[in-house]
Design an enzyme around this catalytic site. Structure first.
Site, mmCIF file in Angstrom:
data_model
loop_
_atom_site.group_PDB
_atom_site.id
_atom_site.type_symbol
_atom_site.label_atom_id
_atom_site.label_comp_id
_atom_site.label_asym_id
_atom_site.label_seq_id
_atom_site.Cartn_x
_atom_site.Cartn_y
_atom_site.Cartn_z
ATOM 1 N N GLY A 1 -1.565 -3.979 -7.134
ATOM 2 C CA GLY A 1 -1.831 -3.344 -8.419
ATOM 3 C C GLY A 1 -2.125 -4.418 -9.447
ATOM 4 O O GLY A 1 -1.532 -5.498 -9.419
ATOM 5 N N ARG B 1 2.974 -1.999 10.391
ATOM 6 C CA ARG B 1 2.290 -3.189 10.915
ATOM 7 C C ARG B 1 3.228 -4.178 11.594
ATOM 8 O O ARG B 1 2.781 -5.114 12.253
ATOM 9 C CB ARG B 1 1.502 -3.878 9.784
ATOM 10 C CG ARG B 1 0.194 -3.169 9.485
ATOM 11 C CD ARG B 1 -0.664 -4.006 8.571
ATOM 12 N NE ARG B 1 -0.226 -3.936 7.182
ATOM 13 C CZ ARG B 1 -0.455 -4.902 6.298
ATOM 14 N NH1 ARG B 1 -1.072 -6.016 6.648
ATOM 15 N NH2 ARG B 1 -0.044 -4.763 5.055
HETATM 16 C C1 UD1 Z 1 3.015 -1.634 -4.365
HETATM 17 C C2 UD1 Z 1 2.618 -1.406 -5.829
HETATM 18 C C3 UD1 Z 1 1.556 -2.416 -6.208
HETATM 19 C C4 UD1 Z 1 2.076 -3.816 -5.992
HETATM 20 C C5 UD1 Z 1 2.553 -4.008 -4.572
HETATM 21 C C6 UD1 Z 1 3.254 -5.319 -4.421
HETATM 22 C C7 UD1 Z 1 2.853 0.962 -6.331
HETATM 23 C C8 UD1 Z 1 2.184 2.248 -6.440
HETATM 24 N N1 UD1 Z 1 2.109 -0.073 -5.964
HETATM 25 O O1 UD1 Z 1 1.898 -1.358 -3.572
HETATM 26 O O2 UD1 Z 1 1.209 -2.253 -7.564
HETATM 27 O O3 UD1 Z 1 1.062 -4.762 -6.296
HETATM 28 O O4 UD1 Z 1 3.492 -2.975 -4.210
HETATM 29 O O5 UD1 Z 1 3.578 -5.534 -3.084
HETATM 30 O O6 UD1 Z 1 4.041 0.862 -6.570
HETATM 31 N N2 UD1 Z 1 8.429 2.294 -0.347
HETATM 32 C C9 UD1 Z 1 9.398 3.251 -0.171
HETATM 33 N N3 UD1 Z 1 9.021 4.566 -0.151
HETATM 34 C C10 UD1 Z 1 7.731 4.954 -0.298
HETATM 35 C C11 UD1 Z 1 6.756 3.949 -0.467
HETATM 36 C C12 UD1 Z 1 7.122 2.646 -0.499
HETATM 37 O O7 UD1 Z 1 10.585 2.952 -0.051
HETATM 38 O O8 UD1 Z 1 7.494 6.164 -0.277
HETATM 39 C C13 UD1 Z 1 8.833 0.893 -0.379
HETATM 40 C C14 UD1 Z 1 8.313 0.110 0.816
HETATM 41 O O9 UD1 Z 1 9.273 0.077 1.847
HETATM 42 C C15 UD1 Z 1 8.073 -1.258 0.209
HETATM 43 C C16 UD1 Z 1 7.773 -0.991 -1.248
HETATM 44 O O10 UD1 Z 1 8.264 0.293 -1.503
HETATM 45 O O11 UD1 Z 1 9.241 -2.061 0.279
HETATM 46 C C17 UD1 Z 1 6.292 -1.097 -1.572
HETATM 47 O O12 UD1 Z 1 5.595 -0.096 -0.875
HETATM 48 P P1 UD1 Z 1 4.120 -0.316 -0.355
HETATM 49 O O13 UD1 Z 1 3.664 0.936 0.251
HETATM 50 O O14 UD1 Z 1 4.051 -1.555 0.447
HETATM 51 O O15 UD1 Z 1 3.358 -0.519 -1.754
HETATM 52 P P2 UD1 Z 1 1.936 -1.172 -1.961
HETATM 53 O O16 UD1 Z 1 0.892 -0.199 -1.624
HETATM 54 O O17 UD1 Z 1 1.886 -2.484 -1.305
#
Ligand code: UD1
Ligand code: CA
Length: 459
Positions: A148, A23
């Site tokens: 979450g 985004r």
């Molecule tokens: C996640 C949490 C959610 C929380 C929210 C807060 C989980 C499953 N969910 O959701 O409970 O309320 O964050 O913002 O953890 N990232 C990686 N690799 C991946 C996926 C994500 O490095 O494969 C990193 C992203 O760059 C980011 C962070 O992890 O910095 C969060 O990932 P994102 O996909 O935004 O999680 P949410 O769905 O928002």
């Protein structure tokens, strides 16, 4: 009690930054976008810097070399596919080998405002006598949608975390949310993560599942709550701008609380590392880029742009001054309107009050730089140095062609183009000499008037 009450030497941090940040609509990794002149990942590193952690590993996607450079000397681990937050933490396992940690602290690279004080509270809770396997940093955002939710048990214990897309109506009504920051018992983290599956609404390996998995293994988990502004996440340019605004609002209040006067606070912009002394007065529309230190009793008048500069006590800057990187402004120095300095040292009491460029220069104490003075520091190939001694007077509209040295106490006549060194206490005139012709102008006017009259007659 010492500040480091939670024994943070036994803590290793994993900062997740592998998400693509779709985004943002950007070619850059999301965490490389800046707030107050500092990258988002830089803000997170600043927060953990005070904790003296055993190791910090940043999880990135393949190709994110700019992030690796930004976080050095801390290391990165590559998550080859973004399969979820649990999968991302697992990608850091090899990088953690050999670290004697009691706790793994998980942070997000796109949650830049988390504070060291909050992280210490989280770690303190982790070391309480019920020995929670996971301590989650909770928050109550204005709109919990998308986060979450923490499913509570007795007291501050949590049974599990349910993601938005997997939550039923009752769970969606919960306003206590997972910020993403967690402190996890290092003794069990890898075995818990190994059990995390992806049978859920998003088909991802959720880090959040470890709370329920720990519970099944007979361990409790707990939460610590922090203000949601501190845990604000950035997913778009609009949220980036909102984060910038929040940062600036807080930083202005801090500046005033610490003894600076901001005549119109809303128009002053700070960098994350701006340092201000006491009784600094800042006029409207002043911008501080990175690397600025301002000592006590400095006045910065309206419309100045300042970066990479050190300003000593009693200096007067602006209005309309531009201080660029490497500017060292001494005690009681005056830098006036439309003056630009770059890589320039001004000793105590020196003045450059109007319309001047000082680049790659040293200016001695009490020297006066006249209006319109330019150091010609660049020949298209090389940058050269101009050295001006103490007590020098540079006349207006002089060009000092570097490399050149003006000795102490010397005087350069106005309009000079100085290409050779000037000895101490000498006077240098380097311009066409003045020729005066008495009566010449009057004769000229009379001749022109006569010619004009003759031409008009013949028409
Ligand atoms: C996640 C949490 C959610 C929380 C929210 C807060 C989980 C499953 N969910 O959701 O409970 O309320 O964050 O913002 O953890 N990232 C990686 N690799 C991946 C996926 C994500 O490095 O494969 C990193 C992203 O760059 C980011 C962070 O992890 O910095 C969060 O990932 P994102 O996909 O935004 O999680 P949410 O769905 O928002
Ligand atoms: Ca997110």
């Amino acid at each position: 009690m010492s500040e480091n009450t939670a024994g943070t030497e036994g803590v290793a941090a994993v900062i997740l930054a592998a998400g693509q940040g779709t985004r943002m609509k950007s070619a850059w990794p999301k965490v490389m976008h800046r707030i107050a002149g500092r990258t988002m990942i830089g803000h997170v590193l600043d927060a953990v810097a005070g904790l003296e952690l055993a190791r910090i590993t940043v999880v990135v996607a393949p190709g994110m070399e700019t992030v690796a450079r930004e976080v050095a000397p801390h290391g990165t681990a590559i998550q080859h596919q973004a399969l979820g937050t649990g999968h991302a933490v697992r990608a850091a396992k090899a990088a953690m080998a050999g670290v004697k940690a009691r706790t793994v602290l998980v942070l997000y690279g796109d949650t830049p405002f988390v504070s060291a004080a909050t992280l210490r509270r989280l770690l303190e809770r982790r070391y309480a006598s019920d020995n929670p396997a996971v301590v989650v940093l909770g928050m109550r955002p204005q709109s919990p949608f998308g986060y979450g939710r923490l499913i509570l048990e007795a007291g501050d214990h949590i049974a599990r975390i349910v993601e938005q897309k997997d939550a039923n109506a009752a769970e969606q009504a919960i306003d206590l949310c997972n910020s993403g920051v967690m402190a996890i018992d290092a003794a069990v983290i890898w075995e818990l993560l190994a059990q995390v599956g992806n049978q859920n609404a998003k088909g991802e390996f959720y880090l959040t599942d470890i709370v329920e998995l720990a519970r099944r293994a007979g361990r409790v988990s707990a939460y610590v709550e922090a203000p949601s502004e501190e845990l604000l996440g950035v997913n778009s340019r609009i949220e980036l701008a909102a984060a910038e605004k929040l940062f600036q609002e807080r930083r202005r209040l801090q500046a005033m609380a610490e003894g600076a006067t901001l005549i119109d606070p809303a128009t002053v912009y700070f960098s994350s590392d701006t340092k201000l002394g006491r009784d600094v007065v800042i006029g409207p529309h002043v911008f501080f880029g990175p690397g600025v230190t301002v000592a006590d009793d400095v006045e910065i008048r309206a419309f100045c742009h300042i970066e990479g500069a050190t300003i000593a006590g009693g200096a007067l800057i602006g209005p309309y001054a531009r201080l660029r990187p490497g500017s060292e402004i001494g005690v009681d120095v005056h830098i006036g309107n439309f003056v630009e300095t770059k890589n320039t040292v001004m000793a105590a009491g020196a003045k450059a009050n109007h319309l001047t460029y000082l680049g790659d220069a040293v200016v001695g104490a009490k020297t006066n730089i006249g209006a319109g003075t330019i150091t010609c520091n660049y020949d298209g190939y090389f940058k050269e140095q101009t050295t001006i001694g103490a007590g020098v007077f540079i006349g207006s509209n002089s060009a000092l062609v570097a490399p050149v040295t003006i000795g102490d106490g010397a005087l350069v006549a106005a309009g000079s183009v100085v290409t050779r060194d000037v000895a101490p206490d000498a006077m240098s005139v380097a311009r066409g000499l003045q020729v005066d012709k008495p009566g010449w102008a009057a004769k000229f006017r009379a001749a022109r008037a006569a010619l004009k009259a003759a031409r008009n007659k013949s028409k």
